[in-house]
Design a protein around this motif. Structure first.
Motif, PDB file in Angstrom:
ATOM      1  N   ILE A 180       6.061  20.573 -14.263  1.00 26.76           N
ATOM      2  CA  ILE A 180       5.761  22.000 -14.384  1.00 26.76           C
ATOM      3  C   ILE A 180       5.422  22.668 -13.051  1.00 26.76           C
ATOM      4  N   CYS A 181       5.187  21.895 -12.001  1.00 23.59           N
ATOM      5  CA  CYS A 181       4.855  22.491 -10.707  1.00 23.59           C
ATOM      6  C   CYS A 181       6.099  22.640  -9.835  1.00 23.59           C
ATOM      7  N   TRP A 182       5.960  23.363  -8.746  1.00 23.57           N
ATOM      8  CA  TRP A 182       7.092  23.737  -7.898  1.00 23.57           C
ATOM      9  C   TRP A 182       7.305  22.700  -6.799  1.00 23.57           C
ATOM     10  N   LEU A 183       8.578  22.392  -6.510  1.00 22.43           N
ATOM     11  CA  LEU A 183       8.886  21.494  -5.397  1.00 22.43           C
ATOM     12  C   LEU A 183       8.433  22.111  -4.080  1.00 22.43           C
ATOM     13  N   TYR A 184       8.708  23.409  -3.925  1.00 23.99           N
ATOM     14  CA  TYR A 184       8.273  24.178  -2.753  1.00 23.99           C
ATOM     15  C   TYR A 184       7.901  25.575  -3.224  1.00 23.99           C
ATOM     16  N   SER A 185       7.199  26.315  -2.383  1.00 23.24           N
ATOM     17  CA  SER A 185       6.694  27.630  -2.789  1.00 23.24           C
ATOM     18  C   SER A 185       7.790  28.682  -2.901  1.00 23.24           C
ATOM     19  N   ASN A 186       9.020  28.342  -2.483  1.00 21.28           N
ATOM     20  CA  ASN A 186      10.150  29.274  -2.632  1.00 21.28           C
ATOM     21  C   ASN A 186      11.151  28.801  -3.676  1.00 21.28           C
ATOM     22  N   LEU A 187      10.745  27.820  -4.512  1.00 21.33           N
ATOM     23  CA  LEU A 187      11.637  27.295  -5.548  1.00 21.33           C
ATOM     24  C   LEU A 187      10.971  27.428  -6.923  1.00 21.33           C
ATOM     25  N   PRO A 188      11.081  28.609  -7.536  1.00 18.43           N
ATOM     26  CA  PRO A 188      10.462  28.819  -8.853  1.00 18.43           C
ATOM     27  C   PRO A 188      10.923  27.773  -9.859  1.00 18.43           C
ATOM     28  N   ASP A 189       9.961  27.175 -10.534  1.00 23.44           N
ATOM     29  CA  ASP A 189      10.223  26.056 -11.437  1.00 23.44           C
ATOM     30  C   ASP A 189      10.503  26.573 -12.848  1.00 23.44           C
ATOM     31  N   VAL A 190      11.682  26.222 -13.368  1.00 28.65           N
ATOM     32  CA  VAL A 190      12.128  26.719 -14.668  1.00 28.65           C
ATOM     33  C   VAL A 190      11.369  26.018 -15.799  1.00 28.65           C
ATOM     34  N   ARG A 191      11.052  26.784 -16.848  1.00 30.48           N
ATOM     35  CA  ARG A 191      10.398  26.216 -18.033  1.00 30.48           C
ATOM     36  C   ARG A 191      11.441  25.450 -18.856  1.00 30.48           C
ATOM     37  N   THR A 192      11.770  24.271 -18.413  1.00 32.90           N
ATOM     38  CA  THR A 192      12.823  23.504 -19.092  1.00 32.90           C
ATOM     39  C   THR A 192      12.378  22.965 -20.445  1.00 32.90           C
ATOM     40  N   GLU A 193      11.095  23.117 -20.785  1.00 30.15           N
ATOM     41  CA  GLU A 193      10.625  22.722 -22.108  1.00 30.15           C
ATOM     42  C   GLU A 193      10.854  23.823 -23.147  1.00 30.15           C
ATOM     43  N   ASP A 194      11.168  25.046 -22.682  1.00 31.50           N
ATOM     44  CA  ASP A 194      11.344  26.184 -23.567  1.00 31.50           C
ATOM     45  C   ASP A 194      12.699  26.116 -24.274  1.00 31.50           C
ATOM     46  N   GLN A 195      12.722  26.286 -25.574  1.00 30.28           N
ATOM     47  CA  GLN A 195      13.961  26.138 -26.328  1.00 30.28           C
ATOM     48  C   GLN A 195      15.010  27.171 -25.927  1.00 30.28           C
ATOM     49  N   ASN A 196      14.577  28.386 -25.595  1.00 31.36           N
ATOM     50  CA  ASN A 196      15.538  29.404 -25.151  1.00 31.36           C
ATOM     51  C   ASN A 196      16.213  28.985 -23.845  1.00 31.36           C
ATOM     52  N   VAL A 197      15.449  28.358 -22.989  1.00 31.94           N
ATOM     53  CA  VAL A 197      16.006  27.856 -21.724  1.00 31.94           C
ATOM     54  C   VAL A 197      16.977  26.711 -21.988  1.00 31.94           C
ATOM     55  N   ILE A 198      16.582  25.791 -22.857  1.00 37.15           N
ATOM     56  CA  ILE A 198      17.450  24.658 -23.202  1.00 37.15           C
ATOM     57  C   ILE A 198      18.773  25.156 -23.771  1.00 37.15           C
ATOM     58  N   ASP A 199      18.699  26.135 -24.675  1.00 40.49           N
ATOM     59  CA  ASP A 199      19.920  26.679 -25.282  1.00 40.49           C
ATOM     60  C   ASP A 199      20.796  27.373 -24.242  1.00 40.49           C
ATOM     61  N   ALA A 200      20.145  28.131 -23.345  1.00 43.16           N
ATOM     62  CA  ALA A 200      20.913  28.853 -22.322  1.00 43.16           C
ATOM     63  C   ALA A 200      21.609  27.886 -21.371  1.00 43.16           C
ATOM     64  N   TYR A 201      20.900  26.833 -20.976  1.00 44.42           N
ATOM     65  CA  TYR A 201      21.508  25.826 -20.101  1.00 44.42           C
ATOM     66  C   TYR A 201      22.668  25.115 -20.806  1.00 44.42           C
ATOM     67  N   SER A 202      22.500  24.810 -22.082  1.00 45.50           N
ATOM     68  CA  SER A 202      23.553  24.116 -22.831  1.00 45.50           C
ATOM     69  C   SER A 202      24.802  24.977 -22.935  1.00 45.50           C
ATOM     70  N   THR A 203      24.602  26.258 -23.183  1.00 44.66           N
ATOM     71  CA  THR A 203      25.729  27.184 -23.254  1.00 44.66           C
ATOM     72  C   THR A 203      26.470  27.244 -21.928  1.00 44.66           C
ATOM     73  N   TRP A 204      25.707  27.380 -20.863  1.00 43.76           N
ATOM     74  CA  TRP A 204      26.306  27.499 -19.530  1.00 43.76           C
ATOM     75  C   TRP A 204      27.075  26.241 -19.128  1.00 43.76           C
ATOM     76  N   ILE A 205      26.469  25.080 -19.332  1.00 41.93           N
ATOM     77  CA  ILE A 205      27.120  23.859 -18.839  1.00 41.93           C
ATOM     78  C   ILE A 205      28.381  23.547 -19.631  1.00 41.93           C
TER      79      ILE A 205
END
Length: 488
Positions: A175-200
């Motif tokens: 849940i934390c950021w690799l660097y302060s300029n790399l916003p960390d995506v909420r990959t646990e969020d179902q809307n995010v999971i669905d959006a990534y699945s659609t895109w890929i």
């Protein structure tokens, strides 16, 4: 132009018969390409590239296409290219994306990428694309990130609040950021999971992608990976830079039975062979044992000894025979071999960004198809390809360490036995006898690297000549008939 998400969802479910499973990747040999640093469209071999500036140097997808014969002639039948999505202005490497549905115009056009994919498939080569799901990139640091620039995640609610990673805590890593300029995506969020699945799904279909290398897998929510890989419908290879086999190998299940970039073996091999015996052959043998017994199938992992994130072998050890032994390990051992661009030209860059040199400026000759390591790489790929084609068990067999000394290790891989050394060109001449070699009693055996013939004893063991840092690869003579190796 952005496609409506509803339309993208429909496209995502158009499957293609070209989708490649992990099993179809077993026999592949991968050439890793950092797109911006491999080849330019204009084939300019003097165009400057200062790696310390972290800026684009001009490599393109069209440049790769124009150099495919160079790669193909070395025996590679797959390439892995940098992330292809739109990035911030300094994202020459592709890992600072801003828009999933736009391509990185510095690398070329949509047609250029399709042409590259087509050119690969005409040669029966596979295309692996690097993918980032953990984060997006920003020219500003937290708290000044402009989230409206991102697509489809154009709101701060799609990202975790900034925090520094505690790598001893898995939740923090996710849940934390690799660097302060790399916003960390909420990959646990179902809307995010669905959006990534659609895109890929759409991306794989649009560009006939055969496999994915997924960046920073240990930093994403584990539950997000199975649906992502299922939606992609192709082999997933996850990157997690960790030397602990107990931590790393279970990710194979997270990746739907795909594989990981095998950092545990990378660290143990390189510490033994490259860093002047920093570790020991005993530890390497033990790690081979762990790989054999802890993985679902160690032959699905990506085996490597160089990449774009770590110092080159020649940076630490310039001995040419050590470099050759490292390539032999990569190509012949368990897993899917990955050779990083320039490894075959003995490039010697240091830690990131030093290891991201422009191929066209290689000191030893740009795309030199006559260099020692180039020819060694091509021949080792020839050996592997012949073995894959003529032994059904080779890509399923897991390494067995036969024996080892302070500077050598002997390994059995199905019909093949190979002896590697980090002693260098100054290694004294002598002999090395296998223990548990398992050749047919009294059979004719050939070292196909040095074209030396031996006869196994009544116990199936062979005493081979070693020395001078030479690689030894032994197979029974009847197995290599028709291969044109050593005149057979």
């Amino acid at each position: 132009m952005h496609l409506p998400l509803a339309f993208c969802y429909l496209l995502a479910h158009i499957t293609t018969s070209l989708a490649r499973s992990p099993d179809e990747w077993r026999g592949r040999s991968i050439y890793q390409i950092l797109t911006d640093r491999f080849a330019r469209t204009d084939n300019n071999l003097t165009s400057p590239c200062d790696v310390s500036k972290n800026e684009y140097c001009g490599g393109t997808w069209k440049g790769i296409e124009q150099k495919l014969e160079y790669i193909y002639d070395m025996g590679f039948n797959a390439i892995w290219i940098s992330p292809i999505t739109k990035n911030i202005p300094t994202g020459y490497h592709g890992y600072y994306q801003t828009d999933l549905y736009a391509l990185n115009e510095n690398f070329g056009t949509e047609q250029d990428l399709k042409d590259l994919s087509d050119a690969l498939h005409e040669r029966d080569m596979y295309l692996m694309v690097d993918i980032v799901t953990n984060h997006f990139g920003s020219v500003e640091n937290d708290p000044s990130v402009d989230y409206s620039q991102y697509y489809p995640f154009d709101d701060e609610s799609y990202f975790h609040p900034y925090c520094e990673i505690d790598y001893d805590n898995q939740t923090s890593a996710e849940i934390c950021w690799l660097y302060s300029n790399l916003p960390d995506v909420r990959t646990e969020d179902q809307n995010v999971i669905d959006a990534y699945s659609t895109w890929i799904s759409q991306l794989v279909a649009n560009y006939s992608i055969d496999g994915l290398r997924i960046d920073s897998v240990k930093n994403v929510n584990k539950a997000s990976m199975p649906p992502f890989c299922e939606a992609a419908g192709v082999y997933c290879l996850g990157e997690l830079s960790n030397n602990d086999p107990d931590y790393s190998y279970p990710y194979q299940q997270v990746l739907n039975g795909g594989g990981i970039i095998n950092y545990p073996l990378y660290f143990s091999f390189n510490e033994t062979f490259i860093y002047n015996g920093f570790s020991s052959t005993e530890k390497l043998a033990y790690n081979i044992y762990l790989d054999r017994n802890n993985s679902i199938d160690s032959n699905f992992h990506g085996t490597f000894t160089e990449n774009h994130d770590n110092p080159r072998i020649a940076c630490h050890n310039p001995d040419m025979s050590v470099a050759a032994n490292a390539i032999a390990w990569t190509i012949l051992t368990d897993g899917i071999p990955i050779i990083y661009q320039g490894q075959e030209q003995h490039l010697a860059g240091g830690d990131d960004p030093g290891s991201r040199e422009a191929m066209w400026l290689a000191e030893n000759g740009s795309y030199d198809n006559t260099s020692q390591l180039h020819n060694t790489t091509a021949y080792l790929n020839q050996i592997r390809t012949w073995t894959v084609q003529h032994s059904e068990g080779y890509t399923h067999y897991k390494n067995v360490v036969l024996n080892y000394s302070d500077t050598q290790i002997a390994i059995r891989k199905d019909v093949m036995r190979f002896i590697l050394t980090f002693a260098g060109v100054g290694q004294p001449r002598g002999t090395y006898t296998t223990i548990g070699g398992g050749f047919s009693p009294n059979s004719s055996v050939v070292d196909v690297i040095n074209c030396k013939a031996y006869t196994a004893n009544s116990a199936g063991e062979v005493t081979a000549d070693v020395g001078g840092g030479a690689i030894v690869v032994m197979m029974q003579a009847d197995f290599i008939k028709g291969s044109e190796m050593c005149g057979y």
